[in-house]
Design a protein around this motif. Structure first.
Motif, PDB file in Angstrom:
ATOM      1  N   GLU A  30      -8.315  -0.522  -0.606  1.00 32.87           N
ATOM      2  CA  GLU A  30      -8.876  -0.468   0.905  1.00 32.87           C
ATOM      3  C   GLU A  30      -7.819  -0.538   1.897  1.00 32.87           C
ATOM      4  O   GLU A  30      -7.693   0.250   2.610  1.00 32.87           O
ATOM      5  CB  GLU A  30      -9.990  -1.359   1.043  1.00 32.87           C
ATOM      6  N   ILE A  31      -6.861  -1.621   1.739  1.00 34.48           N
ATOM      7  CA  ILE A  31      -5.878  -1.965   2.565  1.00 34.48           C
ATOM      8  C   ILE A  31      -4.778  -0.667   2.618  1.00 34.48           C
ATOM      9  O   ILE A  31      -4.325  -0.245   3.631  1.00 34.48           O
ATOM     10  CB  ILE A  31      -5.160  -3.311   2.307  1.00 34.48           C
ATOM     11  N   GLN A  32      -4.499  -0.227   1.633  1.00 30.80           N
ATOM     12  CA  GLN A  32      -3.340   0.847   1.550  1.00 30.80           C
ATOM     13  C   GLN A  32      -4.072   2.077   2.086  1.00 30.80           C
ATOM     14  O   GLN A  32      -3.374   3.010   2.626  1.00 30.80           O
ATOM     15  CB  GLN A  32      -2.905   1.273   0.284  1.00 30.80           C
ATOM     16  N   ASP A  33      -5.408   2.438   1.650  1.00 31.64           N
ATOM     17  CA  ASP A  33      -6.015   3.442   2.449  1.00 31.64           C
ATOM     18  C   ASP A  33      -5.889   3.393   3.991  1.00 31.64           C
ATOM     19  O   ASP A  33      -5.669   4.255   4.785  1.00 31.64           O
ATOM     20  CB  ASP A  33      -7.364   3.848   1.958  1.00 31.64           C
ATOM     21  N   ALA A  34      -6.291   2.139   4.482  1.00 31.81           N
ATOM     22  CA  ALA A  34      -6.107   1.961   5.793  1.00 31.81           C
ATOM     23  C   ALA A  34      -4.839   2.381   6.495  1.00 31.81           C
ATOM     24  O   ALA A  34      -4.702   2.957   7.530  1.00 31.81           O
ATOM     25  CB  ALA A  34      -6.552   0.498   6.074  1.00 31.81           C
ATOM     26  N   ALA A  35      -3.974   1.856   5.843  1.00 30.41           N
ATOM     27  CA  ALA A  35      -2.608   2.240   6.283  1.00 30.41           C
ATOM     28  C   ALA A  35      -2.060   3.703   6.439  1.00 30.41           C
ATOM     29  O   ALA A  35      -1.366   3.889   7.357  1.00 30.41           O
ATOM     30  CB  ALA A  35      -1.204   1.369   5.302  1.00 30.41           C
ATOM     31  N   ARG A  36      -2.488   4.251   5.489  1.00 28.06           N
ATOM     32  CA  ARG A  36      -2.226   5.723   5.242  1.00 28.06           C
ATOM     33  C   ARG A  36      -3.145   6.579   6.531  1.00 28.06           C
ATOM     34  O   ARG A  36      -2.481   7.203   7.003  1.00 28.06           O
ATOM     35  CB  ARG A  36      -2.577   6.405   4.204  1.00 28.06           C
ATOM     36  N   SER A  37      -4.092   5.942   6.763  1.00 24.94           N
ATOM     37  CA  SER A  37      -4.981   6.556   7.867  1.00 24.94           C
ATOM     38  C   SER A  37      -4.272   6.227   9.192  1.00 24.94           C
ATOM     39  O   SER A  37      -4.285   7.211   9.879  1.00 24.94           O
ATOM     40  CB  SER A  37      -6.218   5.961   7.818  1.00 24.94           C
ATOM     41  N   THR A  45       5.022   3.585  13.008  1.00 27.12           N
ATOM     42  CA  THR A  45       5.008   2.429  13.857  1.00 27.12           C
ATOM     43  C   THR A  45       3.660   1.729  14.198  1.00 27.12           C
ATOM     44  O   THR A  45       3.720   0.756  14.933  1.00 27.12           O
ATOM     45  CB  THR A  45       5.906   2.976  15.387  1.00 27.12           C
ATOM     46  N   ALA A  46       2.755   2.519  14.070  1.00 27.62           N
ATOM     47  CA  ALA A  46       1.229   1.837  14.466  1.00 27.62           C
ATOM     48  C   ALA A  46       0.845   1.154  13.307  1.00 27.62           C
ATOM     49  O   ALA A  46      -0.128   0.464  13.589  1.00 27.62           O
ATOM     50  CB  ALA A  46       0.235   3.056  14.467  1.00 27.62           C
ATOM     51  N   ILE A  47       1.647   0.928  12.201  1.00 29.38           N
ATOM     52  CA  ILE A  47       1.203   0.062  11.117  1.00 29.38           C
ATOM     53  C   ILE A  47       1.488  -1.416  11.423  1.00 29.38           C
ATOM     54  O   ILE A  47       2.743  -1.693  11.358  1.00 29.38           O
ATOM     55  CB  ILE A  47       1.638   0.629   9.922  1.00 29.38           C
ATOM     56  N   ALA A  54      -7.914  -3.935  11.091  1.00 23.67           N
ATOM     57  CA  ALA A  54      -8.900  -3.528  12.098  1.00 23.67           C
ATOM     58  C   ALA A  54      -9.565  -2.140  11.101  1.00 23.67           C
ATOM     59  O   ALA A  54     -10.814  -1.990  11.192  1.00 23.67           O
ATOM     60  CB  ALA A  54      -8.726  -3.167  13.381  1.00 23.67           C
ATOM     61  N   GLN A  55      -8.495  -1.315  10.835  1.00 23.93           N
ATOM     62  CA  GLN A  55      -8.919  -0.250  10.199  1.00 23.93           C
ATOM     63  C   GLN A  55      -9.846  -0.456   8.820  1.00 23.93           C
ATOM     64  O   GLN A  55     -10.684   0.248   8.595  1.00 23.93           O
ATOM     65  CB  GLN A  55      -7.490   0.702   9.760  1.00 23.93           C
ATOM     66  N   ALA A  56      -9.411  -1.536   8.276  1.00 24.87           N
ATOM     67  CA  ALA A  56      -9.767  -1.986   6.724  1.00 24.87           C
ATOM     68  C   ALA A  56     -11.307  -2.704   6.996  1.00 24.87           C
ATOM     69  O   ALA A  56     -11.903  -2.886   6.000  1.00 24.87           O
ATOM     70  CB  ALA A  56      -9.184  -2.647   6.010  1.00 24.87           C
ATOM     71  N   GLY A  57     -11.465  -3.183   8.151  1.00 26.20           N
ATOM     72  CA  GLY A  57     -12.625  -4.049   8.450  1.00 26.20           C
ATOM     73  C   GLY A  57     -12.345  -5.391   7.720  1.00 26.20           C
ATOM     74  O   GLY A  57     -13.529  -5.968   7.362  1.00 26.20           O
ATOM     75  N   SER A  76       5.773   1.813   1.263  1.00 26.52           N
ATOM     76  CA  SER A  76       4.643   2.383   0.417  1.00 26.52           C
ATOM     77  C   SER A  76       3.806   3.242   0.765  1.00 26.52           C
ATOM     78  O   SER A  76       3.405   4.506   0.242  1.00 26.52           O
ATOM     79  CB  SER A  76       3.918   1.440  -0.482  1.00 26.52           C
ATOM     80  N   THR A  77       3.309   3.112   2.154  1.00 22.93           N
ATOM     81  CA  THR A  77       2.557   4.506   2.910  1.00 22.93           C
ATOM     82  C   THR A  77       3.460   5.550   3.231  1.00 22.93           C
ATOM     83  O   THR A  77       2.557   6.360   2.858  1.00 22.93           O
ATOM     84  CB  THR A  77       2.347   3.591   4.068  1.00 22.93           C
TER      85      THR A  77
END
Length: 224
Positions: A30-37, A45-47, A54-57, A76-77
């Motif tokens: 879930e966290i990795q998906d949020a970082a990719r998004s 730079t936005a990561i 916030a993205q992952a809730g 990794s992202t």
């Protein structure tokens, strides 16, 4: 007031309990998906700890628990995003029967202006990689993978008599450098996508012994 507070505490505790039921693997994904998004919408730079949370809730503390190093998460992202891009492009080229067509569509696909989100990821990676050995290593690995894809197309073309070059590795490196440089320029809307594509095609036609306009014509031809 007291009853309302107790109800809030009960709902809050229930929500936390439900969140805790996710397995470590699910939470990490879930966290990795949020970082990719985030990377695809705003670049590497936005990561940040807060943006990923916030993205992952989830809370920043939970992100830090699963990703103790933001440097590692950024690297990794980047790798995940670029591997997906490479697989997508390789799949797109597969149906074309000749190396000339595959090369033409490779150039056209990477210069048509539809991949600015991915270009931003690359540009951020080159910049941030100056201060991150981990990210720099990931960037070099993925650049090697891209160069290998291009080299394979060029070798196939040489073997089939379509291209004439004694050094496909160097031509692949040259092409990759031109694509990367002009894509970076596209982020500030320098020239237009068709002009950038034609510039690359003309240079590579010369390197491969193709007639002028051969790659541009191949890119414009309908798929057989």
């Amino acid at each position: 007031m007291g009853e309302r507070y107790l109800r809030w505490r009960t709902v809050s505790r229930a929500n936390r309990t439900r969140a805790e039921r996710k397995s470590p693997e699910e939470r990490s994904a879930e966290i990795q998906d949020a970082a990719r998004s985030i990377a695809l919408s705003g670049g590497l730079t936005a990561i940040t700890l807060r943006s990923v949370a916030a993205q992952a809730g989830v809370t920043p503390a939970l992100v830090a628990h699963y990703q103790p190093s933001m440097e590692s998460l950024v690297a990794s992202t980047f790798t995940a995003v670029v591997r997906t891009e490479l697989a997508d492009v390789a799949s797109l080229l597969g149906p074309f029967p000749t190396a000339t067509e595959r090369l033409a569509h490779l150039i056209d696909t990477l210069q048509d202006g539809s991949r600015d989100d991915l270009t931003l990821v690359w540009v951020d990676a080159w910049s941030l990689g100056r201060r991150s050995d981990l990210l720099a290593s990931a960037v070099r690995t993925q650049m090697d993978a891209w160069e290998a894809l291009i080299t394979d197309v060029l070798v196939e073309g040489c073997d089939a008599g379509e291209f004439s070059t004694g050094d496909p590795d160097t031509v692949a490196w040259q092409l990759l450098g031109m694509i990367d440089g002009l894509n970076a320029q596209s982020l500030v809307h320098y020239r237009d996508a068709p002009s950038r594509g034609r510039l690359i095609a003309r240079a590579i036609e010369h390197e491969l012994g193709l007639s002028p306009g051969a790659l541009t014509a191949a890119a414009a031809a309908p798929r057989r």
